[in-house]
Design a protein around this motif. Structure first.
Motif: not given
Length: 285
Positions: A264-285
């Motif tokens: 119980r509690g063991d990690c079975l999978f982790k997923l990643m999604t593509d980074l929206d570079v434009g939105a990411d820059r705006a978030l950290h501006a």
């Protein structure tokens, strides 16, 4: 292993010494949690401590907490760049990847993304550790000390990945040459990297009970929300129906559990999604 790069320091070596090629201070720790490495485990046999979940540590705590405190209080403040080379250990198999935490300023964030591109892993992702790690990791502690931190996941399953080893060597050489540390090193150009991110808790699948894990997806596979992730079987309760698990979100499978027996509690999978570079820059501006 942690590689920490600090300010310029004069070298005492001569031209025939390999160290003559190194500029600035370079700290290399082959095994930060040496008792765990010697035992081939994620946690220390001395106190069952998971070093990657114990930063900033405690000078008067358990042995693993003391190691974390020493690294956090003594070693990390000497560095302006930290590279932490990881794999998935015994329990997880990872796609060859590098990761950073989000920068606290736009400038720091862009410098971290540049490190990812320079290292040149096939997959690079940005994660604040939600769902695992959070502020307890060496990368988080390094960031608090004002250092840039790059972490890798290069294989796993208690085996040595030759591709992961090659990437660790070539990627680290590129980073060290860029930082002016291996000034005369011959390096290969970095391959393009796919920038991705981890979208919170829904990116993870965990075991909800102890049993035998039957996966329905593999590392590097693209999956969609609602797709079958796997089943947990209960050999000690043969009349109990297997528990069916589904992915809560869509993405690329970054890692998958290796051992069939899961608790119980063991990690079975982790997923990643593509980074929206434009939105990411705006978030950290």
């Amino acid at each position: 292993m942690i590689v920490a790069v600090g300010p310029d320091r004069p070298l005492q070596s001569g031209p025939g010494d390999p160290g003559h090629q190194v500029s600035r201070r370079l700290l290399i720790l082959p095994a930060l949690n040496a008792p765990a490495v010697a035992a081939g485990r994620r946690v220390s046999p001395l106190d069952e401590g998971n070093l990657n979940r114990l930063f900033p540590g405690d000078a008067t705590g358990s042995p693993t907490e003391m190691i974390a405190h020493y690294a956090c209080d003594i070693l990390l403040p000497m560095a302006d760049l930290v590279v932490d080379l990881h794999s998935g250990g015994r329990s997880l198999h990872y796609v060859a990847s590098a990761l950073v935490r989000p920068g606290r300023t736009c400038e720091e964030h862009e410098r971290l993304l540049r490190l990812l591109r320079l290292f040149g892993a096939p997959i690079s992702f940005v994660s604040d550790g939600t769902g695992g790690g959070g502020l307890t990791t060496p990368a988080a502690a390094a960031q608090e000390c004002g250092a840039l931190a790059l972490t890798t996941e290069l294989g796993g399953g208690a085996t040595l990945s030759l591709d992961g080893l090659s990437l660790a060597e070539t990627g680290l050489k590129r980073v060290l040459k860029d930082q002016g540390i291996l000034r005369n090193a011959a390096v290969e150009p970095a391959s393009p990297t796919r920038l991705m991110t981890v979208e919170g808790h829904s990116a993870f699948v965990y075991a909800r009970d102890r049993g035998v894990f039957e996966p329905a997806a593999d590392v590097g596979q693209e999956v969609v929300s609602g797709q079958l992730a796997g089943r947990i079987h209960f050999p000690d309760l043969p009349t109990r129906e297997p528990e069916t698990l589904h992915f809560e979100s869509s993405g690329l499978v970054a890692c998958r559990r290796v051992p069939s027996l899961a608790d119980r509690g063991d990690c079975l999978f982790k997923l990643m999604t593509d980074l929206d570079v434009g939105a990411d820059r705006a978030l950290h501006a």
